[in-house]
Design a protein around this motif. Structure first.
Motif, PDB file in Angstrom:
ATOM      1  N   ARG A  64       7.472   7.802   3.789  1.00  0.00           N
ATOM      2  CA  ARG A  64       7.110   6.404   3.567  1.00  0.00           C
ATOM      3  C   ARG A  64       5.592   6.224   3.613  1.00  0.00           C
ATOM      4  O   ARG A  64       5.038   5.397   2.898  1.00  0.00           O
ATOM      5  N   MET A  65       4.903   6.991   4.468  1.00  0.00           N
ATOM      6  CA  MET A  65       3.445   6.878   4.519  1.00  0.00           C
ATOM      7  C   MET A  65       2.818   7.352   3.208  1.00  0.00           C
ATOM      8  O   MET A  65       1.898   6.718   2.680  1.00  0.00           O
ATOM      9  N   GLN A  69       0.850   4.892  -0.128  1.00  0.00           N
ATOM     10  CA  GLN A  69      -0.424   5.087  -0.816  1.00  0.00           C
ATOM     11  C   GLN A  69      -0.214   5.423  -2.288  1.00  0.00           C
ATOM     12  O   GLN A  69      -1.110   5.939  -2.949  1.00  0.00           O
ATOM     13  N   LEU A 103      -3.911  10.802   5.631  1.00  0.00           N
ATOM     14  CA  LEU A 103      -3.262   9.490   5.802  1.00  0.00           C
ATOM     15  C   LEU A 103      -2.618   9.359   7.173  1.00  0.00           C
ATOM     16  O   LEU A 103      -2.417   8.250   7.659  1.00  0.00           O
ATOM     17  N   ARG A 105      -3.828  10.408  10.012  1.00  0.00           N
ATOM     18  CA  ARG A 105      -4.768  10.331  11.132  1.00  0.00           C
ATOM     19  C   ARG A 105      -4.415   9.141  12.036  1.00  0.00           C
ATOM     20  O   ARG A 105      -4.240   8.025  11.570  1.00  0.00           O
ATOM     21  N   THR A 107      -1.713   8.730  13.700  1.00  0.00           N
ATOM     22  CA  THR A 107      -0.277   8.431  13.786  1.00  0.00           C
ATOM     23  C   THR A 107       0.434   9.480  14.644  1.00  0.00           C
ATOM     24  O   THR A 107      -0.033  10.613  14.759  1.00  0.00           O
TER      25      THR A 107
ATOM     26  N   ALA B 369       3.102  -2.495   5.449  1.00  0.00           N
ATOM     27  CA  ALA B 369       1.975  -1.836   4.765  1.00  0.00           C
ATOM     28  C   ALA B 369       2.120  -0.328   4.792  1.00  0.00           C
ATOM     29  O   ALA B 369       1.575   0.365   3.925  1.00  0.00           O
ATOM     30  N   LYS B 376      -1.815  -3.865   1.752  1.00  0.00           N
ATOM     31  CA  LYS B 376      -2.833  -3.387   2.687  1.00  0.00           C
ATOM     32  C   LYS B 376      -3.021  -4.464   3.759  1.00  0.00           C
ATOM     33  O   LYS B 376      -2.723  -5.641   3.532  1.00  0.00           O
ATOM     34  N   ALA B 401       0.704   2.365  10.291  1.00  0.00           N
ATOM     35  CA  ALA B 401       0.141   2.213   8.944  1.00  0.00           C
ATOM     36  C   ALA B 401      -1.032   3.147   8.684  1.00  0.00           C
ATOM     37  O   ALA B 401      -1.487   3.248   7.547  1.00  0.00           O
ATOM     38  N   GLY B 402      -1.539   3.815   9.717  1.00  0.00           N
ATOM     39  CA  GLY B 402      -2.719   4.654   9.543  1.00  0.00           C
ATOM     40  C   GLY B 402      -3.964   3.818   9.280  1.00  0.00           C
ATOM     41  O   GLY B 402      -3.943   2.586   9.357  1.00  0.00           O
ATOM     42  N   PHE B 403      -5.063   4.509   8.948  1.00  0.00           N
ATOM     43  CA  PHE B 403      -6.311   3.804   8.629  1.00  0.00           C
ATOM     44  C   PHE B 403      -6.361   3.383   7.169  1.00  0.00           C
ATOM     45  O   PHE B 403      -7.029   2.424   6.811  1.00  0.00           O
ATOM     46  N   TYR B 404      -5.643   4.132   6.317  1.00  0.00           N
ATOM     47  CA  TYR B 404      -5.882   3.970   4.883  1.00  0.00           C
ATOM     48  C   TYR B 404      -5.015   2.897   4.244  1.00  0.00           C
ATOM     49  O   TYR B 404      -5.102   2.671   3.050  1.00  0.00           O
ATOM     50  N   ASN B 405      -4.207   2.245   5.047  1.00  0.00           N
ATOM     51  CA  ASN B 405      -3.578   1.003   4.600  1.00  0.00           C
ATOM     52  C   ASN B 405      -4.303  -0.218   5.164  1.00  0.00           C
ATOM     53  O   ASN B 405      -3.757  -1.319   5.171  1.00  0.00           O
TER      54      ASN B 405
END
Lengths: 466, 466, 466
Positions: A64-65, A69, A103, A105, A107, B369, B376, B401-405
């Motif tokens: 899903r992550m 993206q 992505l 990072r 988590t 997200a 986002k 969601a991590g950083f990139y969302n």
């Protein structure tokens, strides 16, 4: 890459306490009382197919992550409902995973995957586009070897007991095969009756008919239906089950009269329940299950609050359990009152509550579990099975419910290789929390050692009666 | 008074990591993709009038806190709707501010004001009743000098690009004047269509007529109305707009049939919408805007959940935006489903979600997200644009969601001098969070440098397509 | 066992700041503006009966935790509604408490009890099954001595003033007896009118009749009823009351016309209110109380959000206040609007808001209190009167409402011996928070000393007008 002191407090005094605590629980056996590994693995003990099938395709945390993206689920090998094309080249999927590993990072998936790479496969380089093929080849080689088959890993992981989850319509053939094999690994089932307690489940009426056949009773009458539950619960108990498991949309319970319940059941069988009636029926069945637990001793687990399959598009293309189950606001105080008024003061009953709504920890769950003898709190779960999530769970529940109204950790996972890492993260976070209590004068150090052992091992065993 | 290491972790190891990270982002250009500065400032480049007009009168963070302790808004120079008397003596307002500056202890306003005093005006004494006049005189002197005019400050602040917010009924004259001036500062607009998408907005019908005139189309038919949006969005794009901005009371979306939407629109024009119908229309328009975004590439910003103008008395006397907008409980999971089912899986779309309900971070926003490609998360915002607020945002969203969302920081402000301080606070808090991840073994240090740069600069540029 | 530096930050620099701050507030007099101690204690000054009657039987924090682990309330001496058998042997109850003291690990009760043992009774061993009898005998001996009578303890605890809570139907005989005694201890009452403002209260009509008799007016007419409130409030003021206290299920307020209110009152008297009408009447009475406060200066306290007596079984067997009051989700923004529109902008009014729903701190309560002159925030309360609970209160409210829209600490307790410990915990946690602000550059150290004093002493005095 893994730091020895990861997840411990940063301040040296507290870190040192945490490290000491952790050393005493680090290698305790794993008790996994709630999870979703496939009993077929232990039954057949066949090799896992390839790295992508092990780490990406079955793990909705991971795909899903990547999907979020913009990477299509089909590119990640996630099967389609219509059997249409989806990526089958494990190496291609693996490279996508590696190229996008940044992505993750911050988590928990990052921690679990890295620890699995290191501890299970001895891979300690950084996972990235550059090392993707090296990792793939190495893991692929490992998987072909006997010491990486499911039973060998089970033993190497130090699993004392693991629960799987089956429907009452399941004949438990894999559990039977495990038993027949004479293997000493302890794999127990759990009773998850969604297909026969939810009038909105696909094929409810035929499920009930099949349910009756399996139980050897006519389950299409209310009395026969309850009897079928009793019979199947006993059958599950004979395969080690110590718990039932209930994942309703809300925590609603009801305690209807038998006549009302029978009437609802009749409507449900006829497919004529309104959504409200279906919900009431599910709610009433929780109370019935609790009453049966008083008789047969199964622990009742309730984990409400997930809006399943939120994306209509993903549901249509890929089906259930594809990372689009989204938490919702969940009420417990009103919802549980009928069940609690019926059986909540019975100390011989254990009802374990989970939540996906963290706002309920301090406002509802800890006050309820800190009063009703039958209630215990399940651990931080799913989206909250993480360093911050587990810290918040302790900070928000302990002051009201203490430690002894909680039930230790469970991994709740399908990702077999991540099981030791998940328990390790939980043990580290709990030791960090205990160290903070000690360092701030809220707990004596000798007590902290006892609590650390309880949280890592004993509470799960006793709460789940394992 | 400002400490060099403010907002960093206290523990020396983590502090040192935070400081190293911060040094690499401290002077990065400011990307301000969402805000409410007045384009007229940059167009006319006239001096700011006086210290009170710069720091107190336009800043609802400041005057609401003073009001909360019993200082009348009129004593602070806040204009009255009826044009009645209000304090006009900047020095008197300033002294009230100074005498009560202790009220801001522990608030972000305190940090922003002190850092503005120090960095913009070189004032490093403590601000108080004793120093009020000294500060006033010094700032007043500065404002008369060319290097304190808007464009000079814009350049000195290192603003690479700033977005303002305008209604589709705005002719963008100030943006045109900026363009004509040949000044190199990059000031872009954003499309905020409240007056023409909210049937309950004052003068909705005449707004629509004016909207059609500006677009050169008959906006009183449903098709013409949609076309007018397309035309005005294109016009806004020609002035640099890369986003639209939607501040509805709730996050409700709808995806009605065109016939249903047209019927609602007709009712809206006739002033016959019920509150429910008005709400449905606003909700449907979010989905229409998202569809237009698929065509023209504008990023869609949704920031629901404010009960605007909560005090009937303040609204009657002083009008909108006077510090009495109060957050409310906000649902996203049900509310966004129609829009997400329509366009949520489209990776070429960017929908940025904001919240004033922190309970939604971990329960709803991060899970959404962390799954839907189109979604986002906007940064911690308004009441949560603060050290603790931003920390909670990271702790509650990153693991799912991590950083990139997420999309970096935006200042969302009318208070021009506070812009560098606000970005500085955000950079410090993010570096503190990253340092904590590094010090607890959740992120490698080299990665943290990359993420720090992303959070301070790159994510805002890419997410907002600037 | 108590650490000198308990509850302070762990990091040495911040700990040192906290310690310095704490040293200046540690021995400040206790201002206890809201609580539930029994005025009879101070009036009669009789010895407390035995250790179990002092520490277990009246403290629902303690017996609910024991109950949650299956110990029957009757075994803990909790009285039965029907007068049926319950444990009366203090030593037996005490041993149960001691044997299960591990249940309180990590809870504030543990801290309070241990600090009471140490500071009030000089008992510094660990409390356990082994030491149970030793503790019992020692405390029993103490209680027989004059220096452990209520007035002596009151003085030794450094209580400057304490408020009790009485109903308007109370004749305040114990307060009169205290006054007559000439004792210098300051014990004031507070006006808690539930029996005469809640149409659903047992015996509402006869309560109103009695209310009128006490006031010397006919309280069965709307005007006479309001007049009776004015008269009884004045009577309570004559016994030191500076506040009224309102514990409704929700924060709902109404501002009905006098005709509507009178009609509801008539229905209430006749026992014909629907639940909705009863709720509206309670809500309207909050606004009436606020209007009376404008005249007589009583501070209005609102603490909504408890589902009282959640367990039907416990309510039937043991009655009210037995640890089964569970918090519920509470809305303030919509609920308080009628009252706030009526009187919220009046700076001479003080309305103190409490919550059992922590999600409202940052989303609703701090924004409201940070804008409306009449509103202040009560301290972290009940389940949140704990180290983590108070830390969250500061972190979630300060950035929006500052310190000066809060009102210091109150202990809200029936557990007399725990009063100094409770204030001590609050002072430590506040000093820890302030130290963190100083160490992270958000507050100057000299200011922190001033704020520490305000939080420990001054704000309670000024907000409650004591």
């Amino acid at each position: 890459m893994l730091q020895e002191d990861r997840l411990f407090p940063i301040e040296p005094t507290a870190r040192s306490i945490a490290r000491s605590l952790y050393e005493t629980v680090r290698t305790l056996p794993i008790v996994s009382p709630h999870g979703h590994t496939d009993p077929r693995w232990y039954a057949e003990n066949a090799p896992f197919p390839d790295p992508a099938q092990l780490f990406v395709v079955p793990d909705h945390y991971v795909f899903r992550m990547l999907c979020s993206q913009g990477i299509p689920l089909t590119a990640l090998g996630v099967p389609r409902v219509d059997g249409g094309p989806t990526e089958t080249d494990g190496r291609k999927i693996w490279r996508l995973f590696a190229e996008n590993f940044h992505l993750f990072r911050g988590t928990p998936s990052r921690l679990w995957v890295e620890q699995s790479f290191a501890d299970v496969f001895g891979l300690t380089k950084r996972f990235s586009a550059e090392t993707a093929d090296e990792f793939y080849d190495h893991i692929q080689d490992c998987l072909a070897r006997p010491e990486f088959r499911p039973r060998a890993l089970f033993e190497r992981f130090g699993i004392e007991v693991i629960a799987t989850t089956e429907s009452p319509l399941d004949d438990l053939e894999w559990h039977e095969m495990i038993r027949q094999s004479g293997w000493s690994g302890r794999v127990v089932t759990a009773y998850r009756p969604d297909p026969v307690v939810d009038p909105e489940f696909e094929g409810f009426r035929s499920n009930i008919e099949r349910f009756g056949e399996l139980a050897g009773t006519d389950a299409t009458t209310w009395e026969g239906y309850l009897e079928a539950h009793r019979i199947r619960r006993a059958f599950f108990k004979s395969y080690g089950a110590t718990s039932s498991d209930h994942g309703h949309p809300t925590a609603r319970t009801e305690d209807l009269s038998q006549a009302e319940a029978a009437a609802l059941f009749e409507k449900a069988l006829a497919g004529r329940c309104t959504p409200e009636e279906a919900d009431a029926f599910r709610g009433h069945m929780l109370t019935e299950m609790a009453r049966m637990s008083l008789d047969d001793g199964l622990v009742l687990q309730i984990h409400p609050g997930s809006w399943r399959n939120h994306s209509a598009g993903v549901m249509a293309t890929h089906g259930r359990d594809k990372g689009f189950d989204i938490p919702t606001r969940t009420d417990y105080v009103r919802a549980l009152k009928p069940l609690l008024d019926a059986v909540g003061m019975r100390p011989e009953l254990t009802v374990i509550l989970f939540t996906l709504d963290e706002t309920s920890y301090s406002r509802e769950l800890a006050p309820l579990a800190g009063a009703y003898p039958a209630l215990k709190l399940g651990p931080a779960w799913w989206f909250f099975d993480s360093a911050e999530g587990m810290r918040r769970f302790r900070e928000l529940t302990t002051e009201t419910a203490g430690f002894y109204n909680t039930v230790g950790f469970n991994d709740d996972t399908r990702a077999f290789c991540s099981i030791p890492a998940r328990h390790d993260v939980a043990r580290r976070v709990d030791c960090a929390y205990l160290a903070t209590l000690v360092a701030t004068g809220r707990l004596d150090e000798d007590e902290a050692f006892e609590v650390a052992h309880d949280l890592a091992y004993k509470l799960a065993k006793t709460a789940y009666r394992l």
